[in-house]
Design a protein around this motif. Sequence first.
Motif, PDB file in Angstrom:
ATOM      1  N   CYS A 113       0.862  -1.031  -0.006  1.00 42.23           N
ATOM      2  CA  CYS A 113      -0.079   0.095   0.034  1.00 42.23           C
ATOM      3  C   CYS A 113       1.016   1.296  -0.005  1.00 42.23           C
ATOM      4  N   ILE A 114       0.469   2.242  -0.925  1.00 41.69           N
ATOM      5  CA  ILE A 114       1.207   3.623  -0.780  1.00 41.69           C
ATOM      6  C   ILE A 114       0.250   4.672  -0.677  1.00 41.69           C
ATOM      7  N   ASN A 115       0.668   5.834   0.022  1.00 41.68           N
ATOM      8  CA  ASN A 115      -0.294   6.576   0.361  1.00 41.68           C
ATOM      9  C   ASN A 115      -0.103   7.752  -1.069  1.00 41.68           C
ATOM     10  N   PRO A 116      -1.285   7.717  -1.741  1.00 43.57           N
ATOM     11  CA  PRO A 116      -1.172   8.712  -2.904  1.00 43.57           C
ATOM     12  C   PRO A 116      -1.163  10.114  -2.739  1.00 43.57           C
ATOM     13  N   VAL A 117      -1.248  10.449  -1.413  1.00 42.25           N
ATOM     14  CA  VAL A 117      -1.205  11.999  -1.081  1.00 42.25           C
ATOM     15  C   VAL A 117       0.238  12.437  -0.953  1.00 42.25           C
ATOM     16  N   ASN A 118       0.975  11.576  -0.020  1.00 40.15           N
ATOM     17  CA  ASN A 118       2.445  12.118   0.246  1.00 40.15           C
ATOM     18  C   ASN A 118       3.333  10.806  -0.411  1.00 40.15           C
ATOM     19  N   TRP A 119       2.993   9.714  -0.924  1.00 35.61           N
ATOM     20  CA  TRP A 119       3.671   8.766  -1.797  1.00 35.61           C
ATOM     21  C   TRP A 119       4.830   8.269  -0.785  1.00 35.61           C
ATOM     22  N   ARG A 120       4.279   8.013   0.400  1.00 43.63           N
ATOM     23  CA  ARG A 120       4.939   7.133   1.332  1.00 43.63           C
ATOM     24  C   ARG A 120       4.269   5.890   1.841  1.00 43.63           C
ATOM     25  N   THR A 121       5.472   4.917   2.123  1.00 44.12           N
ATOM     26  CA  THR A 121       4.596   3.430   2.532  1.00 44.12           C
ATOM     27  C   THR A 121       4.608   3.308   3.895  1.00 44.12           C
ATOM     28  N   ASP A 122       5.247   4.267   4.789  1.00 41.88           N
ATOM     29  CA  ASP A 122       5.170   4.312   6.018  1.00 41.88           C
ATOM     30  C   ASP A 122       3.797   4.872   6.625  1.00 41.88           C
ATOM     31  N   ALA A 123       3.674   4.984   7.993  1.00 40.10           N
ATOM     32  CA  ALA A 123       2.473   5.525   8.525  1.00 40.10           C
ATOM     33  C   ALA A 123       2.452   7.226   8.753  1.00 40.10           C
ATOM     34  N   THR A 124       3.464   7.814   8.032  1.00 43.29           N
ATOM     35  CA  THR A 124       3.483   9.346   7.974  1.00 43.29           C
ATOM     36  C   THR A 124       2.188   9.610   7.542  1.00 43.29           C
ATOM     37  N   PRO A 125       1.211  10.475   8.193  1.00 41.26           N
ATOM     38  CA  PRO A 125      -0.109  10.879   7.643  1.00 41.26           C
ATOM     39  C   PRO A 125       0.237  12.191   6.647  1.00 41.26           C
ATOM     40  N   ALA A 126      -0.770  12.313   5.747  1.00 38.61           N
ATOM     41  CA  ALA A 126      -0.822  13.457   4.900  1.00 38.61           C
ATOM     42  C   ALA A 126      -2.164  14.159   4.781  1.00 38.61           C
ATOM     43  N   THR A 127      -1.994  15.288   4.479  1.00 37.18           N
ATOM     44  CA  THR A 127      -3.611  16.123   4.551  1.00 37.18           C
ATOM     45  C   THR A 127      -3.862  16.228   3.082  1.00 37.18           C
ATOM     46  N   LEU A 128      -4.987  16.085   2.878  1.00 39.87           N
ATOM     47  CA  LEU A 128      -5.818  16.040   1.538  1.00 39.87           C
ATOM     48  C   LEU A 128      -6.861  17.318   1.640  1.00 39.87           C
ATOM     49  N   SER A 129      -6.958  18.304   0.835  1.00 41.97           N
ATOM     50  CA  SER A 129      -7.852  19.229   0.826  1.00 41.97           C
ATOM     51  C   SER A 129      -8.058  19.665   2.250  1.00 41.97           C
ATOM     52  N   ASP A 130      -7.116  19.981   2.794  1.00 42.90           N
ATOM     53  CA  ASP A 130      -6.954  20.824   4.180  1.00 42.90           C
ATOM     54  C   ASP A 130      -7.560  20.036   5.231  1.00 42.90           C
ATOM     55  N   THR A 131      -8.630  19.272   5.223  1.00 40.11           N
ATOM     56  CA  THR A 131      -9.503  18.670   6.356  1.00 40.11           C
ATOM     57  C   THR A 131      -9.335  17.319   6.458  1.00 40.11           C
ATOM     58  N   ILE A 132      -9.036  16.502   5.274  1.00 42.93           N
ATOM     59  CA  ILE A 132      -8.881  15.011   5.174  1.00 42.93           C
ATOM     60  C   ILE A 132      -7.367  14.612   5.403  1.00 42.93           C
ATOM     61  N   THR A 133      -7.304  13.367   6.457  1.00 48.18           N
ATOM     62  CA  THR A 133      -5.909  13.016   6.778  1.00 48.18           C
ATOM     63  C   THR A 133      -6.044  11.476   6.194  1.00 48.18           C
ATOM     64  N   VAL A 134      -5.036  11.343   5.710  1.00 49.12           N
ATOM     65  CA  VAL A 134      -4.760   9.914   4.983  1.00 49.12           C
ATOM     66  C   VAL A 134      -3.196   9.370   5.480  1.00 49.12           C
ATOM     67  N   ALA A 135      -3.434   8.062   5.982  1.00 47.52           N
ATOM     68  CA  ALA A 135      -2.081   7.402   6.507  1.00 47.52           C
ATOM     69  C   ALA A 135      -2.261   5.956   6.072  1.00 47.52           C
ATOM     70  N   VAL A 136      -1.268   5.425   5.677  1.00 42.41           N
ATOM     71  CA  VAL A 136      -0.982   3.944   5.625  1.00 42.41           C
ATOM     72  C   VAL A 136      -1.120   3.108   6.974  1.00 42.41           C
ATOM     73  N   ASP A 137      -2.162   2.108   7.193  1.00 45.35           N
ATOM     74  CA  ASP A 137      -1.948   1.238   8.069  1.00 45.35           C
ATOM     75  C   ASP A 137      -0.918  -0.078   7.675  1.00 45.35           C
ATOM     76  N   THR A 138       0.327   0.179   8.218  1.00 45.06           N
ATOM     77  CA  THR A 138       1.496  -0.851   7.698  1.00 45.06           C
ATOM     78  C   THR A 138       1.281  -2.168   8.025  1.00 45.06           C
ATOM     79  N   ASN A 139       0.274  -2.406   8.744  1.00 46.55           N
ATOM     80  CA  ASN A 139      -0.032  -3.845   9.015  1.00 46.55           C
ATOM     81  C   ASN A 139      -1.134  -4.485   8.377  1.00 46.55           C
ATOM     82  N   ARG A 140      -1.931  -3.807   7.892  1.00 46.46           N
ATOM     83  CA  ARG A 140      -3.044  -4.309   7.105  1.00 46.46           C
ATOM     84  C   ARG A 140      -3.234  -3.971   5.631  1.00 46.46           C
ATOM     85  N   HIS A 141      -2.126  -3.050   5.326  1.00 47.32           N
ATOM     86  CA  HIS A 141      -1.719  -2.426   4.134  1.00 47.32           C
ATOM     87  C   HIS A 141      -3.249  -1.853   3.432  1.00 47.32           C
ATOM     88  N   VAL A 142      -3.531  -0.928   4.159  1.00 44.79           N
ATOM     89  CA  VAL A 142      -4.903  -0.122   3.902  1.00 44.79           C
ATOM     90  C   VAL A 142      -4.659   1.375   4.001  1.00 44.79           C
TER      91      VAL A 142
END
Length: 322
Positions: free
Chosen positions: A244-273
């Motif tokens: 799983c890769i985060n399409p907002v910050n293009w990281r595969t770790d759990a570092t969160p990214a902010t989308l459209s100012d209010t949405i937070t997106v982060a990778v769950d590295t155990n379940r790969h979602v």
Amino acid sequence: MTQKNHTRKPRYTFIYLLLTLILVACKGNDSQTAQYIPDAPDYTDPVMWYVSENDKTGDGADVLYFVSTWEADWTTEDGRICHYADVHNPKHRADMDKEISRIAGYMGENNNFYSPYYRHTTIEAWETLNEDTVRSRFRIPNNDIQNAFAEFLRRRNPQRPFILAGFSQGAKAVVEVLKAMPEELHKYLVAAYVLGYKVTPDNAATSNIKAAQCADDTGVTICYNSVSDIRYIQPIVAEPCAMCINPVNWRTDATPATLSDTITVAVDTNRHVLIVKGYSGDEYAPIRGFLNVGDFHGAEPWLYEECLRENIQARIRAYYEQ
């Protein structure tokens, strides 16, 4: 003699009744399993393709996109049930166009975009939540997909880079194309986008499937599924998944990214979602009670649209610069 004939009659009656029951059962099964399979598409026919050629400078790529599920089970005029889209039916092609045209708007930007109409299996297969049912029903779509890919290769400049992309059932198609792709062809692959579907550990062992690690590596597979919480993971599309890769910050770790100012997106590295917070997904109605219910399946190509638009261009530039 009278006693002998008397004892045989019940035996013949029993055999007759048994044969009758067998015939009735067979007839019943025939009526239950009478199915219609639409004619296969001929991919040399332009009608079987959605095409948008926008590479005017020669610096773009060829994008091959596989559409998601649009049809439900339907019945022919003579009463046979069909579990597949009919590519010869203008309405079914028009249904697929609703998605394909929107995708072409950003994946086809400065690229040559191609999307085949194929006999995708209906939503009822997925509704069973049964992998064996999906696998069995996917044989016909996969036949179309492989034939479409062969025609895509035949008609294009073999030296041009290309991108594979698909959403949901179309993302499964991408995985199947990668698995069957000759290794010598893989060097022309910019990236494969598996949106809203899983790359299983067995799939990930395929030499052509290499997990993306950053925003501009090439020859890689981008995969993600979005949920509000891990308890809403729907295995039929999202688990088990090996990447799983985060399409907002293009990281595969759990570092969160902010989308459209209010949405937070982060990778769950155990379940790969992807765990998405601050987004309701209300614009996407539940699908048969098992998708868009705590997950954001319907949003996968659209929630991250601008991120994907930029990323496709970045990976194409990186391909030409290597």
